[in-house]
Design a protein around this motif. Structure first.
Motif, mmCIF file in Angstrom:
data_model
loop_
_atom_site.group_PDB
_atom_site.id
_atom_site.type_symbol
_atom_site.label_atom_id
_atom_site.label_comp_id
_atom_site.label_asym_id
_atom_site.label_seq_id
_atom_site.Cartn_x
_atom_site.Cartn_y
_atom_site.Cartn_z
ATOM 1 N N ARG A 32 5.147 -8.792 13.201
ATOM 2 C CA ARG A 32 4.646 -9.426 11.977
ATOM 3 C C ARG A 32 4.460 -8.398 10.873
ATOM 4 N NH1 ARG A 32 -0.921 -10.376 12.591
ATOM 5 N NH2 ARG A 32 -0.993 -8.366 11.584
ATOM 6 N N ASP A 33 3.821 -7.277 11.220
ATOM 7 C CA ASP A 33 3.602 -6.226 10.234
ATOM 8 C C ASP A 33 4.927 -5.646 9.740
ATOM 9 O OD1 ASP A 33 0.929 -6.666 10.647
ATOM 10 O OD2 ASP A 33 0.578 -4.808 11.768
ATOM 11 N N ILE A 36 6.433 -8.045 7.240
ATOM 12 C CA ILE A 36 5.758 -7.939 5.945
ATOM 13 C C ILE A 36 6.275 -6.718 5.189
ATOM 14 C CG2 ILE A 36 3.533 -7.460 4.824
ATOM 15 C CD1 ILE A 36 2.261 -9.182 7.123
ATOM 16 N N GLN A 37 6.408 -5.603 5.880
ATOM 17 C CA GLN A 37 6.919 -4.380 5.251
ATOM 18 C C GLN A 37 8.364 -4.558 4.798
ATOM 19 O OE1 GLN A 37 4.950 -1.629 4.787
ATOM 20 N NE2 GLN A 37 6.596 -0.848 3.503
ATOM 21 N N PHE A 39 9.785 -7.394 4.011
ATOM 22 C CA PHE A 39 9.772 -8.288 2.845
ATOM 23 C C PHE A 39 9.553 -7.465 1.579
ATOM 24 C CE2 PHE A 39 7.079 -10.352 -0.331
ATOM 25 C CZ PHE A 39 7.934 -11.351 -0.762
ATOM 26 N N GLU A 40 8.569 -6.596 1.625
ATOM 27 C CA GLU A 40 8.264 -5.770 0.460
ATOM 28 C C GLU A 40 9.471 -4.901 0.081
ATOM 29 O OE1 GLU A 40 5.190 -2.238 -0.928
ATOM 30 O OE2 GLU A 40 4.975 -3.116 1.058
ATOM 31 N N ASP A 92 3.321 -12.694 -4.026
ATOM 32 C CA ASP A 92 3.174 -12.328 -2.612
ATOM 33 C C ASP A 92 3.306 -10.819 -2.428
ATOM 34 O OD1 ASP A 92 2.901 -15.014 -1.971
ATOM 35 O OD2 ASP A 92 5.009 -15.245 -1.383
ATOM 36 N N ARG A 93 4.295 -10.247 -3.094
ATOM 37 C CA ARG A 93 4.510 -8.804 -2.996
ATOM 38 C C ARG A 93 3.305 -8.046 -3.544
ATOM 39 N NH1 ARG A 93 4.666 -5.154 -7.182
ATOM 40 N NH2 ARG A 93 5.697 -3.251 -6.625
ATOM 41 N N ILE A 96 0.494 -8.093 -1.055
ATOM 42 C CA ILE A 96 0.766 -7.152 0.041
ATOM 43 C C ILE A 96 0.429 -5.724 -0.378
ATOM 44 C CG2 ILE A 96 2.597 -6.090 1.425
ATOM 45 C CD1 ILE A 96 3.996 -8.859 1.345
ATOM 46 N N THR A 99 -3.440 -5.105 -0.939
ATOM 47 C CA THR A 99 -4.388 -5.493 0.090
ATOM 48 C C THR A 99 -4.600 -4.350 1.063
ATOM 49 O OG1 THR A 99 -3.740 -7.809 -0.051
ATOM 50 C CG2 THR A 99 -4.819 -7.130 1.967
#
Length: 99
Positions: A32-33, A36-37, A39-40, A92-93, A96, A99
């Motif tokens: 998952r992490d 997310i990375q 995606f960024e 969203d970016r 991320i 946060t």
């Protein structure tokens, strides 16, 4: 034009790597992490490729992801729905990153 091709290739490679993680049905915390990375990273590669395209081909100088998306809509790279989705991705970016 070579710079644009390099940027688009980097964006395509990032998207391919991101898709691998998105396809995992029940990701663990690390997967998952990583997603997310990725995606960024994919988002960054895509908006920078679009920025270069807009500058080199269209003569538009945009300084931020949102301005790139809005300009992409204006020149016909995105339709209205795609632009709205892309602007949501900016939010969203940003979430991320901050946060």
């Amino acid at each position: 034009m070579e710079r644009i091709q390099q940027r688009f290739q980097a964006a395509a490679n990032a998207l391919k790597a991101f898709k691998k993680l998105v396809m995992i049905e029940n990701p663990d915390d690390i997967e998952r992490d990583a997603a997310i990375q990725r995606f960024e990273f994919t988002f960054e590669a895509c908006w920078k490729a679009a920025k270069d395209y807009l500058f080199i081909v269209e003569g538009l100088d945009c300084g931020s992801p949102k301005s790139v998306i809005r300009s992409s809509r204006e020149v016909g790279l995105f339709n209205e729905d795609e632009a709205i989705a892309a602007l949501s991705m900016v939010d969203d970016r940003n979430l991320i990153v901050h946060t």
